[in-house]
Design a protein around this motif. Structure first.
Motif, short mmCIF file in Angstrom:
data_model
loop_
_atom_site.label_atom_id
_atom_site.label_comp_id
_atom_site.label_asym_id
_atom_site.label_seq_id
_atom_site.Cartn_x
_atom_site.Cartn_y
_atom_site.Cartn_z
N LYS A 131 9.69 -15.82 -10.45
CA LYS A 131 9.82 -17.09 -10.14
C LYS A 131 10.86 -17.54 -9.10
O LYS A 131 11.85 -17.26 -9.20
N LEU A 132 10.60 -18.02 -7.99
CA LEU A 132 11.57 -18.26 -6.86
C LEU A 132 11.81 -19.85 -6.95
O LEU A 132 10.90 -20.73 -7.04
N SER A 133 13.19 -20.09 -6.87
CA SER A 133 13.43 -21.47 -7.13
C SER A 133 13.31 -22.21 -5.75
O SER A 133 13.22 -23.60 -5.70
N LYS A 134 13.16 -21.46 -4.60
CA LYS A 134 12.82 -22.05 -3.41
C LYS A 134 12.02 -21.23 -2.60
O LYS A 134 11.95 -20.09 -2.51
N GLU A 135 10.75 -22.04 -2.04
CA GLU A 135 9.45 -21.07 -1.40
C GLU A 135 10.00 -20.26 -0.19
O GLU A 135 9.46 -19.30 -0.03
N ASN A 136 11.20 -20.82 0.37
CA ASN A 136 11.24 -20.23 1.38
C ASN A 136 12.12 -18.63 1.20
O ASN A 136 12.26 -17.93 2.02
N LEU A 137 12.52 -18.45 -0.07
CA LEU A 137 13.06 -17.15 -0.57
C LEU A 137 12.19 -15.97 -0.42
O LEU A 137 12.24 -14.85 0.04
N GLN A 138 10.71 -16.41 -0.32
CA GLN A 138 9.70 -15.36 -0.22
C GLN A 138 9.55 -14.66 1.11
O GLN A 138 9.01 -13.58 1.20
N HIS A 139 10.21 -15.30 2.04
CA HIS A 139 10.24 -14.91 3.49
C HIS A 139 11.53 -13.89 3.72
O HIS A 139 11.43 -13.32 4.94
N CYS A 140 12.35 -13.87 2.98
CA CYS A 140 13.52 -13.13 3.26
C CYS A 140 12.96 -11.73 3.21
O CYS A 140 12.14 -11.32 2.45
N ARG A 141 13.82 -10.85 4.08
CA ARG A 141 13.49 -9.51 4.28
C ARG A 141 14.28 -8.37 3.60
O ARG A 141 15.60 -8.90 3.47
N VAL A 142 13.76 -7.51 3.03
CA VAL A 142 14.24 -6.63 2.24
C VAL A 142 14.27 -5.12 2.70
O VAL A 142 12.99 -4.90 3.28
N PHE A 146 11.54 0.07 0.58
CA PHE A 146 10.89 -0.96 1.60
C PHE A 146 11.74 -1.21 2.56
O PHE A 146 13.00 -0.88 2.88
N GLU A 147 11.02 -1.40 3.90
CA GLU A 147 11.71 -1.21 5.06
C GLU A 147 11.20 -2.77 5.76
O GLU A 147 10.15 -2.98 6.07
N ASN A 148 12.48 -3.47 5.87
CA ASN A 148 12.12 -5.10 6.28
C ASN A 148 10.96 -5.72 5.61
O ASN A 148 10.32 -6.32 6.62
N ALA A 149 10.47 -5.56 4.45
CA ALA A 149 9.65 -6.12 3.91
C ALA A 149 9.95 -7.49 3.26
O ALA A 149 10.98 -7.68 3.12
N PRO A 150 8.74 -8.39 3.46
CA PRO A 150 9.15 -9.60 2.81
C PRO A 150 9.39 -9.69 1.37
O PRO A 150 8.81 -8.77 0.75
N LEU A 151 10.32 -10.48 0.90
CA LEU A 151 10.49 -10.53 -0.34
C LEU A 151 9.35 -10.60 -1.30
O LEU A 151 9.25 -10.13 -2.31
N LYS A 152 8.48 -11.43 -1.03
CA LYS A 152 7.27 -11.74 -1.68
C LYS A 152 6.56 -10.36 -2.26
O LYS A 152 6.23 -9.93 -3.20
N GLU A 153 6.43 -9.50 -0.92
CA GLU A 153 5.60 -8.33 -1.08
C GLU A 153 6.57 -7.43 -2.21
O GLU A 153 5.97 -6.76 -2.78
N VAL A 154 7.91 -7.44 -1.81
CA VAL A 154 8.92 -6.54 -2.95
C VAL A 154 8.55 -6.88 -4.16
O VAL A 154 8.52 -6.10 -5.13
N LEU A 155 8.62 -8.27 -4.41
CA LEU A 155 8.60 -8.93 -5.90
C LEU A 155 7.07 -8.39 -6.50
O LEU A 155 6.98 -8.22 -7.71
N ASP A 156 6.15 -8.33 -5.54
CA ASP A 156 4.78 -8.32 -6.21
C ASP A 156 4.60 -6.86 -6.67
O ASP A 156 4.29 -6.62 -7.76
N ASP A 157 5.24 -5.80 -5.81
CA ASP A 157 5.34 -4.31 -6.29
C ASP A 157 6.04 -4.25 -7.57
O ASP A 157 5.68 -3.57 -8.47
N LEU A 158 7.33 -4.88 -7.52
CA LEU A 158 8.13 -4.44 -8.52
C LEU A 158 7.78 -5.10 -10.08
O LEU A 158 7.94 -4.59 -11.00
N GLY A 159 7.06 -6.38 -9.95
CA GLY A 159 6.66 -7.11 -10.88
C GLY A 159 5.44 -6.20 -11.60
O GLY A 159 5.34 -6.43 -12.96
N ALA A 219 0.67 -1.34 -0.04
CA ALA A 219 0.02 0.16 -0.09
C ALA A 219 0.96 1.32 -0.07
O ALA A 219 0.42 2.28 -0.76
N ASP A 220 1.93 1.29 0.73
CA ASP A 220 3.01 2.32 0.87
C ASP A 220 3.55 2.59 -0.84
O ASP A 220 4.04 3.82 -0.87
N ASN A 221 3.62 1.67 -1.25
CA ASN A 221 4.00 1.82 -2.73
C ASN A 221 3.23 2.37 -3.89
O ASN A 221 3.54 2.25 -5.19
N ILE A 222 1.97 2.52 -3.69
CA ILE A 222 1.04 2.75 -4.68
C ILE A 222 1.46 3.78 -5.58
O ILE A 222 1.41 3.71 -6.80
#
Length: 84
Positions: free
Chosen positions: A35-46, A14-27, A1-4
């Motif tokens: 596409k992430l090769s490992k599901e656990n990557l989506q939880h990395c913080r950015v 992005f402040e400590n945002a999950p990678l999934k959220e970052v990629l959704d906005d950037l995508g 929402a902050d990046n609308i």
């Protein structure tokens, strides 16, 4: 929402945002699918700012921040590696 508004001007913060959220906005902005090769990557913080950067510059920063590799094929970006 902050990046609308970011979708209009190309400035993302992005402040400590999950990678999934970052990629959704950037995508949405760059019109690519991530596409992430490992599901656990989506939880990395950015925590990062991307101000009017090209997709390749953004991917380079993500690679550095998370110790991952990116590969662009058409409108798909594959992210692989150990990550966080």
């Amino acid at each position: 929402a902050d990046n609308i508004m970011s979708w209009r001007n190309g400035e993302f913060k992005f402040e400590n945002a999950p990678l999934k959220e970052v990629l959704d906005d950037l995508g949405t902005y760059y019109k690519v699918e991530f596409k992430l090769s490992k599901e656990n990557l989506q939880h990395c913080r950015v925590s990062a700012s991307f101000d009017n950067k090209s997709l390749s510059e953004v991917l380079s920063l993500i690679e550095t921040i998370l110790d991952v590799n990116t590969k662009v094929k058409g409108s798909t970006v594959k992210i692989s590696g150990k990550g966080c």
